[in-house]
Design an enzyme around this catalytic site. Sequence first.
Site, mmCIF file in Angstrom:
data_model
loop_
_atom_site.group_PDB
_atom_site.id
_atom_site.type_symbol
_atom_site.label_atom_id
_atom_site.label_comp_id
_atom_site.label_asym_id
_atom_site.label_seq_id
_atom_site.Cartn_x
_atom_site.Cartn_y
_atom_site.Cartn_z
ATOM 1 N N HIS A 137 5.448 6.795 10.949
ATOM 2 C CA HIS A 137 5.723 5.566 11.312
ATOM 3 C C HIS A 137 7.162 5.060 11.815
ATOM 4 O O HIS A 137 7.926 4.385 11.268
ATOM 5 C CB HIS A 137 5.637 4.552 10.089
ATOM 6 C CG HIS A 137 5.373 3.017 10.382
ATOM 7 N ND1 HIS A 137 6.190 2.117 10.835
ATOM 8 C CD2 HIS A 137 4.301 2.342 10.397
ATOM 9 C CE1 HIS A 137 6.089 0.948 10.758
ATOM 10 N NE2 HIS A 137 4.628 0.938 10.580
ATOM 11 N N ASP B 50 -2.465 -1.965 7.046
ATOM 12 C CA ASP B 50 -1.625 -1.173 7.779
ATOM 13 C C ASP B 50 -0.516 -0.687 6.744
ATOM 14 O O ASP B 50 -0.383 -0.953 5.885
ATOM 15 C CB ASP B 50 -0.653 -1.485 8.892
ATOM 16 C CG ASP B 50 -1.488 -1.687 10.207
ATOM 17 O OD1 ASP B 50 -2.652 -1.635 10.285
ATOM 18 O OD2 ASP B 50 -1.131 -2.138 11.198
ATOM 19 N N HIS C 5 -2.143 5.467 12.175
ATOM 20 C CA HIS C 5 -0.986 4.753 12.560
ATOM 21 C C HIS C 5 0.376 5.613 12.700
ATOM 22 O O HIS C 5 1.366 5.180 12.050
ATOM 23 C CB HIS C 5 -0.984 3.833 11.227
ATOM 24 C CG HIS C 5 -0.056 2.734 11.291
ATOM 25 N ND1 HIS C 5 -0.123 1.904 12.590
ATOM 26 C CD2 HIS C 5 0.743 2.049 10.704
ATOM 27 C CE1 HIS C 5 0.736 0.915 12.507
ATOM 28 N NE2 HIS C 5 1.357 0.859 11.289
ATOM 29 N N HIS D 241 -1.199 -5.530 5.125
ATOM 30 C CA HIS D 241 -0.648 -4.285 4.955
ATOM 31 C C HIS D 241 -0.533 -4.077 3.594
ATOM 32 O O HIS D 241 -0.412 -4.743 2.526
ATOM 33 C CB HIS D 241 0.872 -4.425 4.971
ATOM 34 C CG HIS D 241 1.205 -4.681 6.419
ATOM 35 N ND1 HIS D 241 0.960 -5.911 7.097
ATOM 36 C CD2 HIS D 241 1.814 -3.712 7.447
ATOM 37 C CE1 HIS D 241 1.618 -5.646 8.405
ATOM 38 N NE2 HIS D 241 1.742 -4.227 8.717
#
Length: 251
Positions: free
Chosen positions: A117, A62, A113, A208
Amino acid sequence: MALASVLLAPGSYGPALAAVVANHLAILTASLLPRSSLLGPNVTRLWADGDDREQVVALTFDDGPDPEVTPAVLELLKAAGARATFFCVGARAESSPDLITAIRAGGHGVENHTYSHPNGFALGGPGAMEREIVRAQEALEDPAAGRPRLFRSPAGMQNPWLAIVLARTALSLVSWTRRGFDTVSRDGGRVAARLERGLRAGDILLLHDGRSARDARGRPVVLEALPRILDRMGRSGLRSEALHAILGQRG
């Protein structure tokens, strides 16, 4: 329903208020549980427990792409012959289009995503959520690969609008089976241990390549944890595939 109950029977105010409070508490609880399916469909494993027809897991990353970390992650995956899925932030993808190209060239998946963010993503209404998602779709679209089909919410948080927005944008929500907490833990060994504990076919693992914590030497912990996980997978006869490939095969 609570309002109608009070209008029809004023003496029912207490139970009606209790029902409203209980309803809101249930929604709040579901919103705070990333792996919950109470607010809509949510992929937490590649398939149901007990289905071991394939020795496959899904490594996912991510918050990238990151100019320092993502290339190193790609090299580690290439050396292990592993395919993974990168849930990318649209704005970062626009800043590093070469990394998105490299991810796809390695046979990995590029998924949504959000565009920026936002930490308060799950606190927004449907309009704000859809703008973030659609803008990311546009940033991540590829002439050959098309647009992403999978979505992961920032921090995995949901709200009652998310399922509606995802249906409108033709995206499926994906969370994870287990996570390494590599954005907060400064020990790559502990990150790997969290993911290895109980590891089995069908698991979706979360790491991540963006916002990875740093160890005492300043090295991103994901780069210490990932080789250990890949080694454990190899010794267990497991391989990692991109989510779009395995989920697409299974419909």
